[in-house]
Design a protein around this motif. Structure first.
Motif, PDB file in Angstrom:
ATOM      1  N   ALA A  58       0.828  -1.212   0.000  1.00 57.36           N
ATOM      2  CA  ALA A  58       0.000   0.000   0.000  1.00 57.36           C
ATOM      3  C   ALA A  58       0.859   1.258   0.000  1.00 57.36           C
ATOM      4  N   ALA A  59       1.922   1.251   0.800  1.00 59.78           N
ATOM      5  CA  ALA A  59       2.800   2.425   0.878  1.00 59.78           C
ATOM      6  C   ALA A  59       3.503   2.678  -0.452  1.00 59.78           C
ATOM      7  N   GLU A  60       4.037   1.616  -1.068  1.00 57.73           N
ATOM      8  CA  GLU A  60       4.722   1.789  -2.352  1.00 57.73           C
ATOM      9  C   GLU A  60       3.726   2.159  -3.445  1.00 57.73           C
ATOM     10  N   GLY A  61       2.499   1.621  -3.338  1.00 59.14           N
ATOM     11  CA  GLY A  61       1.470   1.977  -4.314  1.00 59.14           C
ATOM     12  C   GLY A  61       1.109   3.445  -4.240  1.00 59.14           C
ATOM     13  N   ARG A  62       0.997   3.977  -3.038  1.00 58.99           N
ATOM     14  CA  ARG A  62       0.697   5.405  -2.879  1.00 58.99           C
ATOM     15  C   ARG A  62       1.837   6.260  -3.428  1.00 58.99           C
ATOM     16  N   ASN A  63       3.077   5.824  -3.145  1.00 54.29           N
ATOM     17  CA  ASN A  63       4.224   6.577  -3.659  1.00 54.29           C
ATOM     18  C   ASN A  63       4.235   6.606  -5.186  1.00 54.29           C
ATOM     19  N   PHE A  64       3.892   5.474  -5.774  1.00 48.82           N
ATOM     20  CA  PHE A  64       3.853   5.407  -7.236  1.00 48.82           C
ATOM     21  C   PHE A  64       2.766   6.329  -7.796  1.00 48.82           C
ATOM     22  N   LEU A  65       1.595   6.293  -7.204  1.00 46.39           N
ATOM     23  CA  LEU A  65       0.489   7.131  -7.678  1.00 46.39           C
ATOM     24  C   LEU A  65       0.776   8.613  -7.459  1.00 46.39           C
ATOM     25  N   ASP A  66       1.627   8.896  -6.468  1.00 49.22           N
ATOM     26  CA  ASP A  66       2.000  10.293  -6.204  1.00 49.22           C
ATOM     27  C   ASP A  66       3.126  10.780  -7.108  1.00 49.22           C
ATOM     28  N   GLY A  67       3.604   9.896  -8.004  1.00 47.54           N
ATOM     29  CA  GLY A  67       4.598  10.326  -8.977  1.00 47.54           C
ATOM     30  C   GLY A  67       6.040  10.035  -8.631  1.00 47.54           C
ATOM     31  N   ASP A  68       6.290   9.219  -7.611  1.00 47.58           N
ATOM     32  CA  ASP A  68       7.656   8.849  -7.262  1.00 47.58           C
ATOM     33  C   ASP A  68       8.231   7.975  -8.379  1.00 47.58           C
ATOM     34  N   ALA A  69       9.258   8.446  -9.055  1.00 51.96           N
ATOM     35  CA  ALA A  69       9.806   7.750 -10.222  1.00 51.96           C
ATOM     36  C   ALA A  69      10.437   6.410  -9.860  1.00 51.96           C
ATOM     37  N   THR A  70      10.869   6.244  -8.618  1.00 51.98           N
ATOM     38  CA  THR A  70      11.528   5.004  -8.204  1.00 51.98           C
ATOM     39  C   THR A  70      10.567   4.001  -7.579  1.00 51.98           C
ATOM     40  N   ALA A  71       9.298   4.387  -7.413  1.00 56.63           N
ATOM     41  CA  ALA A  71       8.370   3.564  -6.636  1.00 56.63           C
ATOM     42  C   ALA A  71       7.851   2.348  -7.394  1.00 56.63           C
ATOM     43  N   ARG A  72       7.836   2.388  -8.717  1.00 51.00           N
ATOM     44  CA  ARG A  72       7.259   1.268  -9.462  1.00 51.00           C
ATOM     45  C   ARG A  72       8.029  -0.034  -9.201  1.00 51.00           C
ATOM     46  N   GLU A  73       9.362   0.028  -9.276  1.00 46.65           N
ATOM     47  CA  GLU A  73      10.157  -1.167  -9.031  1.00 46.65           C
ATOM     48  C   GLU A  73      10.010  -1.632  -7.581  1.00 46.65           C
ATOM     49  N   LYS A  74       9.934  -0.697  -6.661  1.00 46.32           N
ATOM     50  CA  LYS A  74       9.742  -1.066  -5.252  1.00 46.32           C
ATOM     51  C   LYS A  74       8.371  -1.698  -5.046  1.00 46.32           C
ATOM     52  N   LEU A  75       7.361  -1.207  -5.758  1.00 47.38           N
ATOM     53  CA  LEU A  75       6.025  -1.784  -5.669  1.00 47.38           C
ATOM     54  C   LEU A  75       6.027  -3.226  -6.153  1.00 47.38           C
ATOM     55  N   ILE A  76       6.721  -3.486  -7.251  1.00 46.07           N
ATOM     56  CA  ILE A  76       6.802  -4.853  -7.766  1.00 46.07           C
ATOM     57  C   ILE A  76       7.485  -5.762  -6.748  1.00 46.07           C
ATOM     58  N   ALA A  77       8.584  -5.291  -6.166  1.00 38.82           N
ATOM     59  CA  ALA A  77       9.305  -6.100  -5.180  1.00 38.82           C
ATOM     60  C   ALA A  77       8.440  -6.386  -3.961  1.00 38.82           C
ATOM     61  N   SER A  78       7.706  -5.386  -3.498  1.00 29.39           N
ATOM     62  CA  SER A  78       6.859  -5.602  -2.323  1.00 29.39           C
ATOM     63  C   SER A  78       5.692  -6.526  -2.661  1.00 29.39           C
ATOM     64  N   ALA A  79       5.178  -6.444  -3.890  1.00 32.41           N
ATOM     65  CA  ALA A  79       4.091  -7.351  -4.297  1.00 32.41           C
ATOM     66  C   ALA A  79       4.588  -8.797  -4.341  1.00 32.41           C
ATOM     67  N   ARG A  80       5.824  -9.001  -4.790  1.00 35.65           N
ATOM     68  CA  ARG A  80       6.385 -10.352  -4.799  1.00 35.65           C
ATOM     69  C   ARG A  80       6.581 -10.866  -3.377  1.00 35.65           C
ATOM     70  N   THR A  81       6.978  -9.972  -2.470  1.00 39.70           N
ATOM     71  CA  THR A  81       7.093 -10.377  -1.067  1.00 39.70           C
ATOM     72  C   THR A  81       5.735 -10.786  -0.519  1.00 39.70           C
ATOM     73  N   LEU A  82       4.693 -10.049  -0.871  1.00 36.89           N
ATOM     74  CA  LEU A  82       3.345 -10.391  -0.418  1.00 36.89           C
ATOM     75  C   LEU A  82       2.953 -11.794  -0.881  1.00 36.89           C
ATOM     76  N   VAL A  83       3.205 -12.103  -2.137  1.00 38.87           N
ATOM     77  CA  VAL A  83       2.883 -13.443  -2.644  1.00 38.87           C
ATOM     78  C   VAL A  83       3.656 -14.504  -1.875  1.00 38.87           C
ATOM     79  N   SER A  84       4.932 -14.247  -1.614  1.00 41.98           N
ATOM     80  CA  SER A  84       5.762 -15.261  -0.954  1.00 41.98           C
ATOM     81  C   SER A  84       5.303 -15.543   0.473  1.00 41.98           C
ATOM     82  N   VAL A  85       4.816 -14.525   1.186  1.00 43.52           N
ATOM     83  CA  VAL A  85       4.373 -14.758   2.564  1.00 43.52           C
ATOM     84  C   VAL A  85       2.938 -15.262   2.604  1.00 43.52           C
ATOM     85  N   ALA A  86       2.134 -14.964   1.562  1.00 51.67           N
ATOM     86  CA  ALA A  86       0.743 -15.429   1.550  1.00 51.67           C
ATOM     87  C   ALA A  86       0.650 -16.891   1.142  1.00 51.67           C
TER      88      ALA A  86
END
Length: 408
Positions: free
Chosen positions: A23-51
């Motif tokens: 959620a935090a990385e998603g908000r950063n991406f929507l707010d225009g953070d140029a580096t947030a997209r890759e971080k969002l992908i990494a955090s989404a992969r972490t979510l899958v791995s723990v779920a």
């Protein structure tokens, strides 16, 4: 509390933390953070791995991932992606998708539903498929080339790699002509020789490398070209040269000339005879701005005191002992205080390395008994040749870096 309940509570805590991070990385991406997209992908992969449960993770790795690779390779041969995007991407049945090659609709059904499960196609209903953005990418020959090259050149080595390593008592492969590739392909000689004998895969290799380069930062985006190469350039002869060693069919030099027309020195592409032939057939040397020169980088460098000797994805093809031979010939040709070696290659982080770098490292192990290197390993290799690292430049995680090497 029963052990199962403790584990369930721990998993819920991990999922909660991972969801918060997404959620935090998603908000950063929507707010225009140029580096947030890759971080969002990494955090989404972490979510899958723990779920996932451990068993689900196991089955994904041993069932899904190998299936994805082979299904994609068959799909390229069946022209599924090209057919899917035809007629403005209108949904097509398995029978329509099979018609392009005369394949069995039953076989096509098994391939298409696998591709759809892996998001390479969209499933519109029973036996009906439409293209998505990945389909449209793979419908382009230069991107499908990546599937052809990696599968045809790499998969036999991967399949036999455990047996090969058992046979060596699990020693790190360091012989580029007697390693996992030779064992898997039943081939005598270097992998590049095998490529020359397989023109379709050789062509796919060059198309794939060129296509990837478009989507990654260029070395000129991170390296101060004007200050290091243009300023102080000697105007004539070998001293004016930028030499692209093992530069394929010349894309790097063509891009450099387009970006820095003020560079008045020679632009020289050095390659083996077969590759120079391919570059000539493509008209690379017709303008006379780029010189084509046959050269084997394991022999003495013929251009002495050049402004720069450039190598992109060359040294990662070779074990350290052969890299020292390549660098040694360049050292002998350099003018101290003026010449430099520019190495465009991956620079692995010492910990939490990017998945792109880790995957490529294993691919190079299987293909060429070679490796990707960390900053520490690069410095050790370069300094062992009596050379010095003047700077390391990077831009974005998982991309190639640029290592500047000098002789003082």
């Amino acid at each position: 509390m029963p052990k199962e309940d403790i584990n369930a509570d721990m998993q819920k805590d991990s999922i909660t933390q991972a969801l918060d991070q997404v959620a935090a990385e998603g908000r950063n991406f929507l707010d225009g953070d140029a580096t947030a997209r890759e971080k969002l992908i990494a955090s989404a992969r972490t979510l899958v791995s723990v779920a996932e449960t451990p068993v689900e993770s196991l089955l994904w790795n041993i069932w899904a991932l190998p299936t994805r690779s082979v299904a994609a390779r068959i799909a390229v041969d069946l022209k599924l992606f090209e057919t899917a995007v035809s007629n403005n991407g209108s949904p097509k049945t398995n029978q329509e998708l099979a018609a392009a090659t005369g394949a069995s609709p039953t076989l096509v059904k098994r391939v298409t539903r696998t591709c759809a499960s892996m998001k390479m196609l969209d499933e519109e209903g029973p036996g009906r498929y439409s293209p998505n953005s990945l389909t449209r990418l793979l419908a382009q020959p230069e991107y499908a080339s990546g599937i052809i090259f990696c599968f045809d050149a790499g998969q036999p080595s991967y399949a036999q790699l455990p047996a090969y390593l058992r046979g060596t008592n699990f020693q790190n492969p360091e012989n580029s002509t007697d390693g996992p590739f030779q064992h898997g392909q039943k081939y005598t000689g270097h992998a590049f020789g095998w490529l020359m004998e397989h023109p379709e895969v050789f062509q796919a290799f060059h198309g794939y490398v060129h296509a990837l380069r478009i989507h990654r930062p260029s070395w000129t985006d991170m390296y101060p070209v004007k200050k290091r190469l243009v300023d102080g350039l000697k105007a004539e002869g070998d001293a004016s040269a930028l030499v692209d060693i093992g530069g394929g069919v010349g894309q790097i030099l063509q891009d450099f000339y387009a970006t820095f027309p003020e560079y008045g020195g020679r632009l020289v592409l050095q390659e083996l005879e077969e590759v120079i032939g391919a570059a000539t057939a493509m008209g690379v040397g017709q303008s006379k701005r780029i010189e084509l020169q046959m050269h084997d980088f394991f022999t003495p460098q013929p251009i002495k005191g050049a402004r720069a000797y450039f190598m992109r994805s060359v040294l990662h093809d070779w074990p350290d002992s052969q890299c020292r031979k390549i660098l040694g010939h360049l050292k002998d040709a350099m003018e101290p205080g003026y010449s430099r070696i520019l190495i465009s290659d991956c620079v692995l982080a010492d910990e939490h390395a990017a998945w792109q770098h880790i995957s490529l490292d294993f691919f190079m192990l299987a293909l060429a008994s070679s490796q990707e290197r960390s900053e520490r390993e690069w410095r050790q290799l370069i300094e062992s040749c009596g050379l010095k690292v003047a700077g390391i430049y990077n831009e974005g995680e998982g991309n190639e870096g640029l290592i500047e090497v000098v002789l003082e």
